[in-house]
Enzyme design. Structure first.
Site, PDB file in Angstrom:
ATOM      1  N   GLU A 153      41.255  33.031  45.379  1.00  0.00           N
ATOM      2  CA  GLU A 153      40.554  33.492  44.181  1.00  0.00           C
ATOM      3  C   GLU A 153      40.478  35.003  44.214  1.00  0.00           C
ATOM      4  OE1 GLU A 153      36.680  31.751  43.422  1.00  0.00           O
ATOM      5  OE2 GLU A 153      35.973  33.648  42.566  1.00  0.00           O
TER       6      GLU A 153
ATOM      7  N   GLU B 128      33.041  41.183  38.086  1.00  0.00           N
ATOM      8  CA  GLU B 128      31.907  40.294  38.355  1.00  0.00           C
ATOM      9  C   GLU B 128      30.661  41.118  38.608  1.00  0.00           C
ATOM     10  OE1 GLU B 128      31.072  36.084  40.479  1.00  0.00           O
ATOM     11  OE2 GLU B 128      32.318  37.502  41.590  1.00  0.00           O
TER      12      GLU B 128
END
Length: 398
Positions: free
Chosen positions: A148, A153
């Site tokens: 990932e 974020e």
């Protein structure tokens, strides 16, 4: 869960070991050909919509279907500026013990190693309880197998973006604590994620306007992530500093003038070809959950009435009116482009959205923990690609 920047720790010995070979810590350069574009009225073509509550990150949201998102205007095909909008419901009076509606979409096409992802936006979601992400993961495998990449974020009113990798297996990968190869600050060194510890290796951006109000005030900016056998390298440029090779990219894009990345995860500290498979693109916004809703994290940037506990995020932000916290909880995007070394990409066959939601499709951000281990069954891949680049662009605010 993910670790907020003020709470993270660096493992000095492991980080130093990971960064000792500077010659193998540099991003490679090259030119890529346009293979895929999402823009205008067709922006949302080629995505799977989650269509179920967020049980993966324990978020207090319903990730709605495409039909619901359109009806509720949580995902506009275009706004007045011609840009795509993805947002949190900021008008509904949510009753206690209910969830608020928002969006998670996953691309139906996969882009293997050799890729570059570039995001250009004037607005990213922020606000108390808000947890937005632009990330990639391999579909059809148990997370974190296949890897990932967290490109964007943040949580709550966090002022700086956090980059991260998450890898599986027993051979550990590490971030690099070396300012000669990245401008960001390493905050956690170990990339290996599991149900017991899924922080991943993370780097905090140091530019000052990579997220939140400052990002919007600067007119936004560009994120670029190179997914390459030489490593995974992520850049951020504020609007005034975007390279012409990015701003003028149409049929091709050239990475040779991009300079030192914000975050570097070189192959000298992590075998990218072994740890990462073809990556799908994911855009989502959840609320509270395992990171934004963790009491000490929520309290870092958000006021709390009553006793600070596990319900503070939900009770102070999600339920009832909620409009003040979600006024700025939206992405604004002009386009996403995928550039590849040969102008080709993986073609995927989508399954039903309900089946996808039931299996926790598409991998998981770090906070999903043990719940993210369900095997994804959303689609079957029918193509092979080496070398790709992606561009996501947004301009004026709503």
């Amino acid at each position: 869960m993910h670790t907020l920047w003020t709470l993270t720790t660096v493992l000095p010995f492991e980080a130093a070991a990971a960064g000792r070979d500077a010659l193998q810590s540099r991003a490679s350069s090259g030119t890529y050909t346009l293979a895929k574009e999402y823009s205008g009225s067709s922006f949302f073509d080629g995505w799977d919509w989650f269509g179920a509550p967020d049980l993966l990150q324990n978020g207090d949201v319903n990730w709605v279907t495409e039909a619901q998102a359109t009806a509720e205007q949580l995902a506009y095909y275009v706004n007045a500026a011609g840009n795509a909008i993805i947002k949190v419901d900021n008008t509904t009076y949510v009753q206690a013990n209910q969830k608020r509606d928002t969006v998670r979409i996953t691309s139906q096409d996969d882009f293997p190693i050799g890729s570059v992802f570039v995001l250009d936006a004037t607005h990213l979601p922020y606000g108390c309880s808000v947890w937005p992400s632009f990330w990639t993961t391999e579909a059809g495998v148990t997370w974190p197998s296949g890897g990932e990449i967290d490109i964007i974020e943040t949580v709550n009113r966090m002022a700086a973006n956090q980059y991260a990798l998450h890898t599986g297996g027993t051979d550990r990968c590490f971030g690099v604590n070396d300012t000669s190869v990245q401008t960001g600050t390493l905050t956690n060194a170990n990339c290996t994620s599991s149900a017991a510890s899924d922080n991943g290796c993370s780097v905090l951006d140091t530019s000052g306007d990579s997220a939140g109000e400052a990002f919007a005030a600067a007119g936004g900016g560009v994120y670029a992530a190179q997914f390459d056998p030489s490593g995974i390298f992520i850049w951020f440029w504020s609007r005034a500093n975007i390279p012409s090779s990015v701003s003028s990219a149409t049929n091709s894009i050239d990475t040779s003038d991009w300079g030192t990345p914000s975050a570097a995860f070189p192959s000298s500290s992590c075998d990218i070809s072994e740890k990462f498979g073809p990556q799908s693109l994911v855009l989502d916004i959840t609320l509270c959950g395992n990171w934004a809703g963790e009491p000490s994290v929520y309290n870092e940037t958000c006021p709390t009435s009553g006793t600070l506990d596990a319900n503070s995020c939900y009770q102070n932000s999600v339920v009832f009116n909620g409009t003040s916290d979600y006024t700025f909880a939206y992405f604004e995007i002009q386009y996403i482009k995928a550039f590849t070394s040969d102008g080709q990409f993986n073609v995927s066959v989508s399954a039903s959205s309900s089946a996808a939601a039931a299996t926790g499709t598409g991998g998981a951000p770090a906070s999903q923990g043990a719940a993210s281990s369900a095997v994804a069954t959303r689609r079957a891949e029918v193509g092979v690609l080496v070398g790709a680049a992606f561009v996501l662009v947004g301009w004026t605010a709503v």
